[in-house]
Design a protein around this motif. Structure first.
Motif, mmCIF file in Angstrom:
data_model
loop_
_atom_site.group_PDB
_atom_site.id
_atom_site.type_symbol
_atom_site.label_atom_id
_atom_site.label_comp_id
_atom_site.label_asym_id
_atom_site.label_seq_id
_atom_site.Cartn_x
_atom_site.Cartn_y
_atom_site.Cartn_z
ATOM 1 N N SER A 21 0.819 -1.208 0.000
ATOM 2 C CA SER A 21 0.000 0.000 0.000
ATOM 3 C C SER A 21 0.853 1.258 0.000
ATOM 4 O O SER A 21 1.980 1.256 0.495
ATOM 5 C CB SER A 21 -0.877 -0.007 1.257
ATOM 6 N N ASP A 22 0.285 2.330 -0.521
ATOM 7 C CA ASP A 22 0.948 3.625 -0.441
ATOM 8 C C ASP A 22 0.973 4.138 1.000
ATOM 9 O O ASP A 22 1.716 5.063 1.327
ATOM 10 C CB ASP A 22 0.285 4.647 -1.362
ATOM 11 N N ALA A 23 0.208 3.528 1.880
ATOM 12 C CA ALA A 23 0.134 3.956 3.287
ATOM 13 C C ALA A 23 1.449 3.752 4.031
ATOM 14 O O ALA A 23 1.612 4.270 5.129
ATOM 15 C CB ALA A 23 -0.985 3.206 4.006
ATOM 16 N N LEU A 24 2.397 3.023 3.425
ATOM 17 C CA LEU A 24 3.678 2.852 4.108
ATOM 18 C C LEU A 24 4.574 4.078 3.959
ATOM 19 O O LEU A 24 5.637 4.158 4.549
ATOM 20 C CB LEU A 24 4.390 1.579 3.655
ATOM 21 N N HIS A 25 4.125 5.060 3.173
ATOM 22 C CA HIS A 25 4.855 6.324 3.031
ATOM 23 C C HIS A 25 4.250 7.394 3.945
ATOM 24 O O HIS A 25 3.047 7.384 4.208
ATOM 25 C CB HIS A 25 4.826 6.809 1.590
ATOM 26 N N ALA A 46 2.838 1.110 9.129
ATOM 27 C CA ALA A 46 3.931 0.354 9.751
ATOM 28 C C ALA A 46 3.733 -1.143 9.538
ATOM 29 O O ALA A 46 4.710 -1.878 9.292
ATOM 30 C CB ALA A 46 4.011 0.672 11.240
ATOM 31 N N ALA A 47 2.495 -1.613 9.602
ATOM 32 C CA ALA A 47 2.215 -3.037 9.366
ATOM 33 C C ALA A 47 2.522 -3.413 7.920
ATOM 34 O O ALA A 47 3.076 -4.489 7.654
ATOM 35 C CB ALA A 47 0.759 -3.350 9.701
ATOM 36 N N LYS A 48 2.188 -2.535 6.981
ATOM 37 C CA LYS A 48 2.496 -2.796 5.565
ATOM 38 C C LYS A 48 4.004 -2.828 5.338
ATOM 39 O O LYS A 48 4.515 -3.662 4.594
ATOM 40 C CB LYS A 48 1.831 -1.748 4.664
ATOM 41 N N ALA A 49 4.733 -1.909 5.986
ATOM 42 C CA ALA A 49 6.192 -1.892 5.862
ATOM 43 C C ALA A 49 6.796 -3.165 6.448
ATOM 44 O O ALA A 49 7.702 -3.765 5.848
ATOM 45 C CB ALA A 49 6.759 -0.657 6.560
ATOM 46 N N ALA A 50 6.295 -3.601 7.588
ATOM 47 C CA ALA A 50 6.793 -4.834 8.211
ATOM 48 C C ALA A 50 6.498 -6.046 7.332
ATOM 49 O O ALA A 50 7.333 -6.956 7.211
ATOM 50 C CB ALA A 50 6.167 -5.012 9.594
ATOM 51 N N ALA A 51 5.345 -6.063 6.706
ATOM 52 C CA ALA A 51 4.992 -7.178 5.813
ATOM 53 C C ALA A 51 5.946 -7.227 4.622
ATOM 54 O O ALA A 51 6.394 -8.312 4.230
ATOM 55 C CB ALA A 51 3.551 -7.046 5.343
ATOM 56 N N VAL A 65 4.010 -5.147 -4.817
ATOM 57 C CA VAL A 65 3.168 -4.196 -5.543
ATOM 58 C C VAL A 65 2.645 -3.154 -4.556
ATOM 59 O O VAL A 65 1.842 -3.469 -3.679
ATOM 60 C CB VAL A 65 1.993 -4.907 -6.250
ATOM 61 N N ARG A 66 3.122 -1.937 -4.708
ATOM 62 C CA ARG A 66 2.634 -0.817 -3.884
ATOM 63 C C ARG A 66 1.548 -0.113 -4.682
ATOM 64 O O ARG A 66 1.781 0.423 -5.752
ATOM 65 C CB ARG A 66 3.776 0.142 -3.566
ATOM 66 N N THR A 67 0.352 -0.137 -4.137
ATOM 67 C CA THR A 67 -0.775 0.441 -4.850
ATOM 68 C C THR A 67 -1.471 1.485 -3.990
ATOM 69 O O THR A 67 -1.059 1.748 -2.860
ATOM 70 C CB THR A 67 -1.730 -0.671 -5.339
ATOM 71 N N SER A 68 -2.515 2.074 -4.530
ATOM 72 C CA SER A 68 -3.210 3.176 -3.864
ATOM 73 C C SER A 68 -4.687 2.818 -3.708
ATOM 74 O O SER A 68 -5.029 1.637 -3.662
ATOM 75 C CB SER A 68 -3.018 4.454 -4.689
#
Length: 189
Positions: A21-25, A46-51, A65-68
């Protein structure tokens, strides 16, 4: 993730395409490139970054795949816009994202599953719009009165979320046969 047996795909000859997800930014005016490290400002990011870290450790050849915002008929995002147009939800005017069509995203993921690409890849639409602008596009497409739309700013709501997260998907556009259409084209075409 390691303890759940999620590495079975390697033995089966399958390819791992992880949806992130873009939420990791953390948010900024400039677009984020594919290889930029995460800078989350909330628990979901933070959970997306850890994943992503876990997936890279388990399978370095995986695609991340980082999506929005995912849009399409019946999608959560479109329904949220309809609810805001009816006064039942709030759309933020200061959170910019690059919505992607669910069909475009699915086709891109299928392409990536048969490719040799490894690492992070931004797969999002080219149009950066606020959630309120997305609501106006839905209103125009569906012939709804935008006068009833409820808006606010993320800052005034007290939520800690990144405001501007634009994903630069130019690498994906050059790599994939699937055309990642913009939300303006999707909702006005």
């Amino acid at each position: 993730m390691v303890g759940c047996g999620c590495w079975w795909w390697a033995g089966a000859g399958a390819r791992l395409v992880h949806l992130s997800s873009d939420a990791l930014h953390g948010g900024r005016p400039e677009p984020y490139g594919d290889d930029e490290p995460p800078s989350p400002v909330h628990a979901y990011g933070a959970a997306k970054a850890a994943a992503e870290t876990a997936v890279r450790a388990i399978d370095p050849s995986a695609v991340l795949v980082r999506t929005s915002l995912i849009v399409g008929e019946g999608s959560k995002q479109i329904q949220l816009c309809r609810d805001a147009l009816a006064g039942r939800a709030v759309l933020f005017t200061d959170e910019l994202r690059c919505p992607v069509d669910v069909t475009d995203l699915a086709c891109a993921v299928l392409e990536l599953a048969t490719s040799s690409y490894a690492g992070p890849l931004n797969v999002a639409g080219p149009d950066a719009v606020s959630r309120a602008e997305l609501g106006l596009l839905v209103a125009r497409r569906e012939g709804l009165d935008p006068g009833g739309m409820t808006t606010a700013t993320g800052r005034s709501s007290g939520l800690v979320r990144p405001a501007q997260v634009r994903l630069d998907s130019s690498r994906a556009a050059g790599l994939l046969r699937t055309r990642l259409r913009g939300v303006v084209e999707l909702l006005t075409g």
